[in-house]
Design a protein around this motif. Sequence first.
Motif, short mmCIF file in Angstrom:
data_model
loop_
_atom_site.label_atom_id
_atom_site.label_comp_id
_atom_site.label_asym_id
_atom_site.label_seq_id
_atom_site.Cartn_x
_atom_site.Cartn_y
_atom_site.Cartn_z
N VAL A 222 2.48 -3.02 2.41
CA VAL A 222 3.54 -2.07 2.73
C VAL A 222 4.30 -1.45 1.56
N VAL A 223 4.35 -2.20 0.42
CA VAL A 223 4.94 -1.72 -0.78
C VAL A 223 3.91 -0.85 -1.68
N ALA A 224 2.51 -1.24 -1.49
CA ALA A 224 1.69 -0.44 -2.28
C ALA A 224 1.51 0.78 -1.45
N PHE A 225 1.46 1.04 0.03
CA PHE A 225 1.61 2.27 0.60
C PHE A 225 2.71 3.04 -0.02
N ILE A 226 3.96 2.74 -0.01
CA ILE A 226 4.92 3.36 -0.36
C ILE A 226 5.15 3.81 -1.80
N GLU A 227 4.59 2.89 -2.65
CA GLU A 227 4.30 3.16 -4.06
C GLU A 227 3.23 4.38 -4.24
N ALA A 228 2.08 4.30 -3.49
CA ALA A 228 1.20 5.37 -3.62
C ALA A 228 1.88 6.44 -3.38
N THR A 229 2.47 6.75 -2.04
CA THR A 229 3.23 7.86 -1.25
C THR A 229 4.12 8.57 -2.47
N THR A 230 4.97 7.55 -2.81
CA THR A 230 6.23 8.08 -3.84
C THR A 230 5.34 8.67 -5.21
#
Length: 80
Positions: free
Chosen positions: A67-75
């Motif tokens: 989840v944090v990898a997806f959020i980090e990639a999106t931001t």
Amino acid sequence: MITFLVFAPVLVIEFQAYVLAMLGAIIHGRSTFDDRRQHGSSRAGGYLAGVRDTLRLYPAIIAVLLVVAFIEATTSWLAH
């Protein structure tokens, strides 16, 4: 400062995953060295019980890190 505020939730969630991993290490250590009271009569039995307990925790750690990898990639993609 704005960049830090955007990425601060990512850091908090990522640190939470690291805390979960440390909890797994504590559970494993307690199972190994406190084996007579919890799991049986040998350290090897306590060690194996600790491995089983820790393996049950790792799906939660992996889920949080995904989840944090997806959020980090999106931001990161939105910031550039």
